[in-house]
Enzyme design. Structure first.
Site, PDB file in Angstrom:
ATOM      1  N   PRO A 129     -37.621   2.917  19.329  1.00 32.16           N
ATOM      2  CG  PRO A 129     -38.509   4.077  21.157  1.00 32.16           C
ATOM      3  CD  PRO A 129     -38.105   2.695  20.691  1.00 32.16           C
ATOM      4  N   GLY A 130     -36.406   5.927  17.860  1.00 35.83           N
ATOM      5  CA  GLY A 130     -35.259   6.832  17.802  1.00 35.83           C
ATOM      6  C   GLY A 130     -35.735   8.244  17.569  1.00 35.83           C
ATOM      7  NE  ARG A 131     -37.930   9.949  11.770  1.00 35.88           N
ATOM      8  CZ  ARG A 131     -37.181  10.313  10.733  1.00 35.88           C
ATOM      9  NH1 ARG A 131     -36.950  11.596  10.508  1.00 35.88           N
ATOM     10  NH2 ARG A 131     -36.673   9.405   9.909  1.00 35.88           N
ATOM     11  N   GLY A 168     -39.872   3.439  14.087  1.00 35.84           N
ATOM     12  CA  GLY A 168     -40.491   4.019  12.907  1.00 35.84           C
ATOM     13  C   GLY A 168     -41.587   5.032  13.159  1.00 35.84           C
ATOM     14  NE  ARG A 227     -34.996  14.327   8.709  1.00 38.47           N
ATOM     15  CZ  ARG A 227     -36.162  14.880   8.410  1.00 38.47           C
ATOM     16  NH1 ARG A 227     -36.340  16.197   8.576  1.00 38.47           N
ATOM     17  NH2 ARG A 227     -37.162  14.159   7.949  1.00 38.47           N
ATOM     18  CB  CYS A 231     -19.991  26.023  -3.459  1.00 33.49           C
ATOM     19  SG  CYS A 231     -19.166  27.531  -2.947  1.00 33.49           S
ATOM     20  CD  GLU A 232     -22.780  20.743  -4.096  1.00 33.36           C
ATOM     21  OE1 GLU A 232     -23.637  20.633  -5.010  1.00 33.36           O
ATOM     22  OE2 GLU A 232     -21.677  20.171  -4.106  1.00 33.36           O
TER      23      GLU A 232
END
Length: 423
Positions: free
Chosen positions: A276-278, A239, A314, A346-347
């Site tokens: 940990p990742g991020r 986190g 994201r 197309c958004e």
């Protein structure tokens, strides 16, 4: 810290200019830095030295096989949240004994595969899952090593969509029910209770929520041991945040995080797991894109680029900020007009930045979306018939494509026409 910098007016990944990678690989593409991944892993390993802690990289942040091979080669374990992630981790060379299987919805097939592989532990998220693991383990004639995840009802003070430790979140056993569930787990024939697990959220920039959660875990350990429950392991999740917006965000370093762990839990005699990742992968990667058009409207100016929300979700999913750097270094005093950086999907939500002050960009110019090494390529999809983008790993002055760009014919490779529609 990351290893992306301007050298002789061109943005480099370590010693490789990004425009060289773009010329050979095409755009958009993800580029990862070996030096940054290595530095970040070692920062955690050094910070937790002497605490009996295992670092298990959370591969949901970036599951590329080369990234996994690099980190596991340095001694990292792997935190997985699906049978697919476990299979990829094993294929990358991760020892099963260093794999923690998390996730709220493990199927019986996934549980069986994890037990067959011999993973370090399964983190139990609910009583029904505990029963499912017990059933599968008894059927296989083994005892499943588990840590029971408790929900400490602590506000991580992060984005609502990535907080996981509040009572209303779907994760873990409610705090008030934890002792009862632990006591019951000790009676199950197929379960070997090893300890407790928590994870309160992601992109946390303040150590206060961690300390509050760890103090509650400390109290829980005392109560469980009084009940005769085995608590030899504590899985503290991950986190810790990263600085997406340079100068605006300043997350604490791993050493400060480790000091909180040492102060609150270090004397309990438990083996610790950190996931940990991020914090390892986030600013170890960038997404390189090329400007297709500049569109000057009456009220807004748009830079239309060849990357899109399907490549980097994201901003669309979380309204997340990514710094945007031109690959060719702008003059120090260049004007920075406001521009919307948008993709071709197309958004309307296919927007990376609104009213961003950027040096003038023109069609053909290359830009880099910074801090894109986590939750970038792993969340990508093929919406609008857009193939997944390649991933490149840089090591010093060399680079290698570690996931190729699919061919257009690969888009339909898994599809099949029924006989009545075939020619």
């Amino acid at each position: 810290m990351h290893h992306f910098s301007y050298i002789d007016g061109r943005l480099h990944a370590e010693s490789v200019p990004l425009d060289r990678i773009a010329a050979e690989v095409g755009t958009p593409c993800y580029v990862y830095s070996t030096a940054t991944l290595t530095r970040h892993y070692r920062a955690f390993a050094d910070a937790f030295a002497g605490l009996g802690a295992s670092i298990c990289y959370a591969m949901k942040a970036n599951g590329n096989r080369a990234v996994l091979r690099l980190l596991t080669g340095m001694g990292s374990g792997v935190d997985v949240v699906s049978g697919g992630e476990m299979a990829l981790a094993l294929a990358a060379g991760a020892p099963a004994g260093r794999i923690v299987f998390s996730g709220v919805g493990k199927t019986e097939d996934e549980i069986a595969a994890a037990l067959q592989a011999g993973v370090h532990q399964l983190n139990v998220e609910s009583e029904p899952e505990l029963d499912a693991i017990d059933t599968v383990a008894r059927r296989m004639g083994v005892k499943a090593p588990v840590a029971i995840r408790v929900n400490p009802d602590v506000d991580a003070a992060t984005h609502a969509k990535i907080t996981t430790g509040k009572a209303e979140n779907k994760f873990g056993i409610e705090w008030t029910s934890a002792r009862q569930v632990f006591r019951r787990a000790m009676t199950l024939e197929g379960i070997a209770v090893k300890g407790a697990a928590i994870h309160i959220g992601s992109q946390i920039l303040d150590l206060g929520p961690f300390e509050a959660a760890f103090l509650k875990v400390r109290d829980l350990v005392a109560m469980l041991r009084a009940d005769g429950v085995t608590v030899e392991r504590l899985d503290l999740g991950g986190g810790l945040g990263v600085p997406y917006h340079q100068g605006d965000e300043s997350p604490p370093p791993p050493a400060a995080y480790a000091e909180v762990v040492r102060r609150t839990l270090g004397d309990l005699g438990c083996a610790l797991t950190i996931e940990p990742g991020r914090a390892i992968a986030g600013n170890a990667g960038v997404l390189v894109s090329r400007v297709i058009y500049r569109k000057d409207g009456i009220t807004r100016t748009f830079a239309v680029v060849d990357a899109a929300m399907n490549d980097l979700m994201r901003p669309a999913l979380y309204d997340a900020w990514h710094d945007i750097w031109p690959v060719v270094e702008p003059p120090a005093h260049a004007e920075r007009p406001l521009v919307d950086v948008v993709g071709p999907v197309c958004e309307t939500t296919d927007t990376f930045a609104r009213d961003r002050a950027l040096p003038p960009v023109a069609p053909g110019d290359l830009i880099a979306f910074m801090t894109a090494g986590a939750y970038g390529a792993v969340m990508a999809n093929q919406y609008n018939g857009r193939p997944l983008v390649p991933e490149v790993l840089v090591d010093g002055d060399r680079f290698h494509v570690v996931r190729r760009r699919p061919r257009l014919e690969d888009l339909a490779a898994l599809e099949d026409l029924p006989p009545w529609l075939a020619d």
